[in-house]
Structures are given as C-alpha cells and as structure tokens.
Design a protein around this motif. Structure first.
Motif, PDB file in Angstrom:
ATOM      1  N   GLU A 184       0.987  -1.119   0.088  1.00  0.00           N
ATOM      2  CA  GLU A 184       0.105  -0.124   0.219  1.00  0.00           C
ATOM      3  C   GLU A 184       1.299   1.118  -0.291  1.00  0.00           C
ATOM      4  OE1 GLU A 184      -0.431  -2.779   2.439  1.00  0.00           O
ATOM      5  OE2 GLU A 184      -1.056  -3.005   0.832  1.00  0.00           O
ATOM      6  N   GLU A 185       1.727   0.599   0.743  1.00  0.00           N
ATOM      7  CA  GLU A 185       2.496   2.385   0.959  1.00  0.00           C
ATOM      8  C   GLU A 185       3.258   2.894  -0.718  1.00  0.00           C
ATOM      9  OE1 GLU A 185       3.995   2.535   5.924  1.00  0.00           O
ATOM     10  OE2 GLU A 185       4.965   1.187   4.423  1.00  0.00           O
ATOM     11  N   ARG A 186       3.941   1.513  -0.999  1.00  0.00           N
ATOM     12  CA  ARG A 186       4.798   1.122  -2.973  1.00  0.00           C
ATOM     13  C   ARG A 186       3.535   1.949  -3.660  1.00  0.00           C
ATOM     14  NH1 ARG A 186       4.925  -3.733  -5.221  1.00  0.00           N
ATOM     15  NH2 ARG A 186       2.944  -3.758  -5.099  1.00  0.00           N
ATOM     16  N   ASP A 187       2.636   1.619  -3.583  1.00  0.00           N
ATOM     17  CA  ASP A 187       1.590   2.129  -4.982  1.00  0.00           C
ATOM     18  C   ASP A 187       0.894   3.785  -4.085  1.00  0.00           C
ATOM     19  OD1 ASP A 187       1.248  -0.640  -5.316  1.00  0.00           O
ATOM     20  OD2 ASP A 187      -0.057  -0.970  -4.182  1.00  0.00           O
ATOM     21  N   ALA A 188       1.283   4.451  -3.103  1.00  0.00           N
ATOM     22  CA  ALA A 188       0.946   5.644  -2.909  1.00  0.00           C
ATOM     23  C   ALA A 188       1.203   6.577  -3.891  1.00  0.00           C
ATOM     24  CB  ALA A 188       1.143   6.047  -1.639  1.00  0.00           C
ATOM     25  N   PHE A 189       2.947   6.238  -3.523  1.00  0.00           N
ATOM     26  CA  PHE A 189       4.267   6.520  -4.545  1.00  0.00           C
ATOM     27  C   PHE A 189       4.156   5.732  -6.488  1.00  0.00           C
ATOM     28  CE2 PHE A 189       5.114   6.832  -0.973  1.00  0.00           C
ATOM     29  CZ  PHE A 189       5.538   7.658  -0.259  1.00  0.00           C
ATOM     30  N   THR A 190       3.587   5.083  -6.530  1.00  0.00           N
ATOM     31  CA  THR A 190       3.993   4.354  -7.980  1.00  0.00           C
ATOM     32  C   THR A 190       2.594   5.044  -8.605  1.00  0.00           C
ATOM     33  OG1 THR A 190       3.529   2.150  -7.121  1.00  0.00           O
ATOM     34  CG2 THR A 190       5.207   2.546  -7.517  1.00  0.00           C
ATOM     35  N   LYS A 191       1.835   4.457  -7.791  1.00  0.00           N
ATOM     36  CA  LYS A 191       0.279   4.659  -8.423  1.00  0.00           C
ATOM     37  C   LYS A 191      -0.767   6.567  -8.369  1.00  0.00           C
ATOM     38  CE  LYS A 191      -0.690   0.120  -8.574  1.00  0.00           C
ATOM     39  NZ  LYS A 191      -1.810  -1.174  -7.801  1.00  0.00           N
ATOM     40  N   GLY A 192       0.316   7.094  -7.316  1.00  0.00           N
ATOM     41  CA  GLY A 192       0.250   8.048  -7.044  1.00  0.00           C
ATOM     42  C   GLY A 192      -0.282   9.197  -8.329  1.00  0.00           C
ATOM     43  N   ALA A 193      -1.515   9.735  -8.475  1.00  0.00           N
ATOM     44  CA  ALA A 193      -1.682  10.686  -9.415  1.00  0.00           C
ATOM     45  C   ALA A 193      -0.514  11.826  -9.741  1.00  0.00           C
ATOM     46  CB  ALA A 193      -2.801  11.643  -8.863  1.00  0.00           C
TER      47      ALA A 193
END
Lengths: 484, 185
Positions: A184-193
């Motif tokens: 989740e922490e990773r996705d906040a960056f990799t899938k960040g708008a």
C-alpha cells in the motif's frame, strides 16, 4: 593603513559562520578566513549512551540532511552488531535504506536548485534580495515554484514512508531496518496521481537540467571562470567505479585526474584522512594524510563525485554525465559553478534510482535485521547530499559508546570554501578602500556553490544576508555595508 | 487595497535547522502564505536589521553561546509574539546533553582526542580566536533568558502544527490542536 574586513554571511543571529579579510597598508589581501562559530560537543556528550541510540541521536546534528547521519550511524553500528559493512544486510534492509537515502538526495538537491539556485538564475545574483527567493519565484513563475515544492514533498513523503518521519526518523537500526515498505505504501507513490509519481519526477528532473543548460549557454563565461581553482576530489565509489551514494570505497584523485587514494576501505579512514585544528574556527580541516596539510585538502560533494566516479549506473543520468564530461574533455572539473550542474545530474540519477527501486519486490521482504559476532568498533561512511560523511564509534562491554568521531560533509569542504573566499577577496578587494557590492555578491555566490548547510537553509525562505565591516589598523570600524 | 501583511521573523540558535525544514514541509501551503505573511523581513536576518516591529518571532534552538543570548534578546525586543519552536528552544534539546559535562572536556574530545586528530595536533591548538563567540557554561532553553509566549513541541514540530499555529495567530482565530499533530519526538 592596514585594514580588517568582517563579513557575516549568515548573521550573528544564527551564529554559524562569518568571514574576515585582512588587508595590508597597500590594500593587498593578506589573508581571509571563513570562521565557523558553532560548537555543540556531540563527540563528548554521546559517551556513555547505549550504542543503539546513535542513529536517532546524532542525526540531530543536522535537520537539513538528517537521513545521512541516521544512515551513516546505522552503517557504523552494522559493523558493531556483526552484520558487516555494506552488503552484509538483508536485501530488504539494504534496499529500504537505499530508497530512504536517494529520497533524501532527491529532496535536498531539489530544495537547493529550486529554492536557492533558481532565484539567482531567474533574477540574477544582483537582484533585490526581496524577490530573490522561492516566494519571488512563485510570483513570476508559479509553475517552477510549484515544481520545486512538489519535488521536495515527494522526497520527504518517501522518507516518511521508509523512516517513519520526514525529519529525524527512526527507520534504520543497527543491523537493518525496523520496517519494510508495504504494498500500500509503495502504491501510494507508484500509482500516485500526476505529478506525485516517480515517472513525473524523472521528467521534472530532466527539465531542471535543461533549465540550467539554457542558462549555461547564455552565461558561459561566468559559469566557467567564477572561482575556479584546482583541488583534489574525494568520494565513495562502487567497486566497478560507478557513482554510488549509499556505499563504496574511498577514492580520491588530484586536479589532473591522477588517483591518490585508490578505492580504500573506509573502516580504516583514519589512516588516510587526518584533521588539522586551527584556532580561529570550530570546524576542523581534513586532509589526505600522505599529502600533508598543505597539499592534502580536497573537495567533496556533487562536483567531486562526478570527478571520481567512472560512470553513472542509470541511463538518463549517464547520458547527461557524458555531455557534462565533454565540457572538460573527460578531465576533472575544477569549476566551482559547475557544482550546480553536477547536482542536477545527481537529482536525475536519484529520480531514476527511486523509480527502479520502488518496483523491486525485495522492499516487501520480511527479513529486516541481521546480527553476527559483536565488535567493539565500527565506521560508517555515506555520500550525503553535500558530500562524504564519516561516523566512527567505539563501544565498551556494557554497550555504551566510549568514543565517537564525526567528519561531516561541510567540514570536508572547509578548506575549499576558504580558498573560494580568498580567491574572490584577492580578485575583487585588492586596492579597494571600500567594500563593494559586487564583492559582497561574489562572496555569497562562492560560498553557496558548496551548499554548506547554512546557506541552503538560510536561503530556503529568504536570502543569505551579508554584513561587511571595515576596520583600520587600530581596529576602529570605518565602513560598514549590509545586504539582505 | 492590499491588506497589511503579518511580519514574521525567525532565528535558528543552537539547533539543527530541522524546525525550519519542518516549516518548509507545509509544502504547497507555503505558496498561499505569500498573501498573508511577509517572510522577507527575516527568516534569519541580522538582529541589527530589525527595521520595523515584527508581529511574530519564531525561535528554533537553545542558547549555547553569547551570540545566541544576544540574538534572542533582540528578538524579544522586536517581536510582539515570541514562539519557542521545538525541543531545543523549549528545553535545550540534544545540545543540552552537554550540561553535565565540563565544556573543556567537550572541546578536548573534539580537537585533541578524536582518531583523525590524535597525534596530529602536537601544539594542542584549540579554537579560541576572539572572532569566536564565548561558549556558555551550559545550554539554556529560551524561556530562561526571555519571556516566551507560545511553545510548539516536537523534534521537530510537525509541519501541520506549525501551520495551524501560524494560521491562528495571523487570523486571530483559536488554535486547533488535534491530538494527531502534537508530538513530542
């Protein structure tokens, strides 16, 4: 009449540093000094504390790049707890730390460029200090200011995700880290708008280089000739000669590129690097022992790193590196203002490293800490944004710290900063009865190229104030000028 | 007509600049602060540069030498509201760990005993130039030197706390202090 000039580049208020210039009766510069007037005594008061406190305690030396101190201390203590140096940690631990470190490089370099350098480039170094700051930038070029703020934010949030806090975190512990990076922490960056994702950061870093290159094209003479002097250069490099800001061996070269420290193990740094104490500054003067105090001083930081390394292990930064090296036909670069250029290439490199690392599944691994046979002594060295940083600890049988030695990045640049000030003073003050405005500006620009923590921080919200006082032979003040 | 801006002055005494960095961590909100606050007056201006009376003075760091004390007193004289920002200003913080130790021992450790100096400083040179300010016997928190109006805890105080405090002081509204933004580490 012999004169003494005092410049306080950062003011009496914060008491971090000031410059004095002494003239003889003909008005020639006899000597100049950059005094660092701050002393806190970490090496002594840390004695008796349990060793595991060091990574959180010693980072309180500097709130501008605390991650570097946090990690340098942790690396030293990896040795103490028997996890070895560098690659002795689990993949997860090493990669989480690398991510934390490159996030710090990214945010620090972005801060320097957008908050500090871009106002000079946009408005010129002679512009009204009132507009020569990030707020001034926001008024004329809101896009650029927003970009600067968001890049810093991206780096800071990545630090928070890995270290637990944006400033003075707790993520690294002796032998590893205390948490991994969850999906989740990773996705906040990799899938960040957009723009808060790694891809957008790479693009913005490329744009920052273009911005600088355009400026360089128009101001080539200034960039190539301001405060140029030969020096040795020192940094960590990876085994294969690559730029590596987290781990490596110490390499030093002279101004012509001859290797003088050939990739030595930093556990024995004290055999290669000594420090000179001078009565007029709290900051010591490191030098390469074999060359002695007069010839052994060196530069650290982005300029030095791009001189010592053989290549940059990410493709976009490598391409820029090749173009940059062409400016000096592959020789070491001794041009002070090129530090800004080098810093931006590292910014791009950091963005690429972050982008690639975030996709690495090792970050979600569960082996966080490794321990082995305990030792009583360890050294940790890292390339902080401003240069090579040394931490050295010795502990007793009760796990208490018995000895601590710290050589921080800005200390390594002590002699070069003094030389830069001297160079400016000699060029611009010789035969002058009065302190001139261009001289004030030049001193500020010369010191700032080294991005000593003080200049970076003071400039972040405003300007670097200067105070120059002129004294006659009887130490009576006869002139005084201020800016800022 | 342009509204009169709040004048803010800041200083870093014996600290690490982390509190100032935390102020920067308000991120994009700094751009909206432009309309309310004039920072130009002094993030870290020389005390003698106080040319007008300031509304808010923010102090990071404690007092470890004579210049810190001087600077702090000038801030008190020139600011209507004075804030101790962070643990060093509030209670001395990490620098105050030297308080139980004779200052000479601290100096000797750094300049005579460290492994990169030991044996290479035969003349036993110690920093003692008149240009260097006098170190105090111990590190003092700011409120032991001057009156402080507000204390914002944390090492550093979180950006949200700093922003919330500034906003309240600028607008005159009550300060919101939800549990989540007041931290002591």
């Amino acid at each position: 009449m012999a004169q003494k000039i005092t410049i306080e580049p950062v003011t009496r208020v914060e008491g971090h540093g000031k410059v004095t210039i002494h003239l003889d009766e003909e008005g020639n510069v006899v000597r100049s000094r950059l005094h660092i007037v701050e002393f806190r005594g970490f090496e002594r008061f840390i004695q008796g504390r349990p060793y595991w406190e060091a990574p959180v305690l010693v980072q309180r030396l500097c709130g501008i790049c605390p991650v570097s101190h946090h990690l340098a201390a942790a690396k030293a203590l990896d040795v103490v707890v028997g996890a070895g140096t560098g690659h002795g940690l689990s993949h997860t631990a090493e990669k989480v730390r690398r991510l934390m470190h490159y996030a710090q490089i990214f945010q620090s370099h972005a801060l320097h460029f957008f908050h500090l350098a871009s106002p000079d480039l946009l408005f010129g170094v002679d512009a009204d200090p009132k507009i020569r700051n990030i707020i001034g930038v926001a008024r004329v070029n809101k896009g650029l200011a927003v970009q600067g703020v968001m890049m810093r934010k991206f780096g800071q949030e990545l630090i928070q995700a890995t270290a637990g806090k944006k400033i003075h975190g707790t993520g690294a512990i002796p032998g590893g880290v205390n948490k991994n990076l969850t999906e989740e922490e990773r996705d906040a960056f990799t899938k960040g708008a957009a723009p808060m994702n790694p891809g957008a950061m790479v693009v913005w870093a490329e744009e920052a280089i273009d911005f600088f290159k355009q400026y360089y094209k128009k101001n080539r003479e200034f960039i190539d000739t301001f405060s140029v002097f030969p020096s040795n250069h020192l940094s960590l490099v990876r085994k294969d000669g690559a730029l590596d800001l987290y781990h490596g061996n110490i390499r030093a070269i002279d101004s012509e590129g001859k290797v003088i420290l050939h990739d030595v193990d930093y556990q024995e740094y004290f055999n290669y690097i000594h420090e000179e104490v001078r009565s007029w500054s709290y900051m010591k003067f490191p030098y390469i022992a074999e060359l002695g105090e007069a010839d052994g001083w060196y530069r650290v930081g982005p300029l030095a790193r791009l001189n010592t390394c053989t290549f940059i292990p990410t493709p976009l930064a490598q391409k820029e590196f090749e173009q940059y090296k062409a400016n000096t036909i592959g020789k070491p670069n001794n041009m002070c203002m090129h530090t800004h250029y080098a810093r931006l290439i590292e910014l791009l490199h950091a963005a690429e490293v972050i982008r690639d690392l975030l996709n690495d599944p090792d970050l979600q691994g569960n082996e966080l800490v490794r321990r082995g046979e305990k030792k009583h002594e360890g050294v940790g060295v890292i390339e902080a944004p401003r240069g090579t940083l040394f931490h050295h600890y010795r502990i007793n049988d009760n796990d208490q710290i018995e000895m601590a030695n710290l050589i921080v990045s800005t200390t390594n640049n002590n002699e070069p900063m003094n030389r830069a000030v001297n160079h400016v003073a000699k060029t611009m003050m010789t035969g002058k009865k009065e302190i001139t405005e261009p001289m004030m500006n030049a001193v500020e620009v010369a010191i700032r190229a080294y991005d000593p923590c003080l200049s970076c921080a003071t400039h972040a919200l405003g300007q670097m104030p200067l105070e120059v006082s002129l004294f006659d032979a009887d130490d009576q003040m006869i002139d005084r000028k201020k800016k800022g | 007509m342009e509204r009169k801006k709040t004048i803010v002055a800041t200083a870093s005494l014996a600290g690490c600049f982390g509190c100032h960095m935390s102020l920067l961590d308000i991120d994009e909100r700094i751009l909206s602060l432009i309309d309310l606050v004039d920072f130009n007056k002094s993030p870290i201006n020389d005390i003698k540069n106080f040319t007008e009376y300031c509304d808010i003075g923010i102090i990071e760091g404690s007092c470890c030498n004579s210049e810190n004390v001087h600077a702090l007193k000038e801030f008190r004289k020139n600011c209507r509201i004075l804030i101790s920002l962070g643990e060093c200003a509030i209670m001395g913080g990490v620098p105050a760990m030297r308080n139980g130790i004779p200052i000479r021992e601290c100096i000797e450790e750094a300049y005579m005993n460290s492994p990169s100096v030991k044996g290479h400083n035969p003349e036993m040179i110690l920093p003692n130039d008149p240009e260097l300010p006098m170190l105090l016997d111990r590190v003092y928190p700011c409120h032991e030197i001057v009156k402080i109006d507000y204390f914002l805890p944390g090492c550093p105080p979180r950006a949200d706390l700093i922003y919330s405090a500034l906003e309240a002081l600028i607008t005159g509204n009550e300060m919101k202090l939800p549990y989540e933004i007041v931290k002591y580490d």
